[in-house]
Design an enzyme around this catalytic site. Structure first.
Site, mmCIF file in Angstrom:
data_model
loop_
_atom_site.group_PDB
_atom_site.id
_atom_site.type_symbol
_atom_site.label_atom_id
_atom_site.label_comp_id
_atom_site.label_asym_id
_atom_site.label_seq_id
_atom_site.Cartn_x
_atom_site.Cartn_y
_atom_site.Cartn_z
ATOM 1 N N GLY A 6 38.191 -9.874 124.318
ATOM 2 C CA GLY A 6 37.621 -8.800 123.523
ATOM 3 C C GLY A 6 38.657 -7.967 122.796
ATOM 4 O O GLY A 6 38.309 -7.195 121.893
ATOM 5 N N ARG A 62 19.278 -8.206 131.926
ATOM 6 C CA ARG A 62 18.672 -7.908 133.226
ATOM 7 C C ARG A 62 17.308 -7.246 133.053
ATOM 8 O O ARG A 62 16.389 -7.497 133.826
ATOM 9 C CB ARG A 62 19.605 -7.008 134.046
ATOM 10 C CG ARG A 62 20.810 -7.750 134.599
ATOM 11 C CD ARG A 62 21.703 -6.857 135.425
ATOM 12 N NE ARG A 62 22.357 -5.848 134.617
ATOM 13 C CZ ARG A 62 23.359 -5.092 135.059
ATOM 14 N NH1 ARG A 62 23.804 -5.233 136.294
ATOM 15 N NH2 ARG A 62 23.920 -4.192 134.277
ATOM 16 N N LYS A 106 25.787 3.751 120.861
ATOM 17 C CA LYS A 106 25.722 3.024 119.587
ATOM 18 C C LYS A 106 24.310 2.924 119.012
ATOM 19 O O LYS A 106 24.144 2.752 117.803
ATOM 20 C CB LYS A 106 26.299 1.616 119.746
ATOM 21 C CG LYS A 106 27.785 1.588 120.035
ATOM 22 C CD LYS A 106 28.273 0.152 120.156
ATOM 23 C CE LYS A 106 29.750 0.080 120.504
ATOM 24 N NZ LYS A 106 30.225 -1.330 120.569
#
Length: 264
Positions: free
Chosen positions: A234, A148, A71
């Site tokens: 989702g 992270r 993306k």
């Protein structure tokens, strides 16, 4: 109605890696057949995005969806972007306008349709395309982005009205939040037992939104529900972004409830 592919059939597709879990072909081909369009929607597991985008142009594809991990990278290969996609720095839809490949972001629309919020304290976990769409959609909220790799969260801080935090600060950020958005792939099929948020820090007053749709109820959502939190699957974001994608390509907006039954 007989679904016929011939020399006039235009192509749509989803590009990702992995992409075998995608329900996009199921949903879009249902709409294509329902409305009698001479189109077909395919799925491609893509390793070389630049060559693939060149192929879309050469073969005159009508358009494409993009999913993990393409993306953001795809921006460098497109001819134009709509304003939201440009600001978000992420594209999940390509429209071929007579050889001009135009990038859009229907994830932003999907998020806003699924969970419209304003004036909330939001923790977004992740720093990829889905996280960028969530930051764009929730710009009128107090946002903390946790990743992270802290530098990737800092990159979002430079673009959006948000605060970056390292993963070690997750507990503290969740403690101050009202809404938690998982915009990572952690918990996605086949790794369905994984979660990034410890169950013990979830509260009944939390709204927990997982952008993963396969499985529809992730480990994170199961943990949140067991703690009394409100959960958002989702699958809703996926459905609404797909509806908008189909409308951009074809000018047709399918019925939401009928489409939801296809996914059930």
């Amino acid at each position: 109605m007989v679904f016929v592919i011939d020399a006039q059939t235009r192509l749509l597709c989803i590009l990702g890696n992995p992409v075998y879990h995608s329900k996009s072909p199921l949903l879009h081909n249902y709409w294509i057949e329902k409305f009698g369009l001479n189109l077909v929607y395919l799925a491609f597991n893509v390793f070389d995005l630049e060559s693939t985008i060149s192929g879309l142009r050469t073969l005159n594809f009508m358009g494409a969806n993009l999913t993990i991990p393409h993306k953001i990278e795809v921006l460098r290969y497109l001819d134009s972007l709509d304003p939201e996609a440009r600001h978000a720095g992420a594209v999940n839809l390509i429209l071929n306008k007579n050889g001009n490949l135009h990038g859009c972001n229907t994830d932003i629309y999907g998020i806003n349709q699924t969970l419209p919020i304003k004036g909330r304290r939001v923790v977004i976990i992740g720093a990829g395309g889905a996280a960028r769409a969530a930051c764009e959609a929730y710009e009128k909220n107090e946002i903390t982005v946790i990743n992270r790799t802290f530098q990737k969260a800092k990159n979002l801080e430079r673009v959006f009205n948000c605060t970056a935090a390292p993963l070690k600060n997750l507990d503290a950020a969740v403690a101050k939040s009202e809404v938690i958005v998982n915009a990572t792939s952690i918990g996605m099929f086949p790794h369905v037992d994984e979660t990034i948020v410890p169950k013990k820090i979830l509260r009944p007053d939390h709204i927990v939104f997982d952008t993963i749709y396969n499985p529809p109820i992730t480990r994170l959502l199961m943990d949140a529900e067991s703690q009394g939190a409100t959960i958002i699957s989702g699958i809703e974001m996926f459905l609404h972004q797909a509806l908008k994608s189909f409308q951009i390509w074809t000018g047709i907006l399918p019925d939401c409830e009928d489409s939801r039954r296809v996914l059930s």
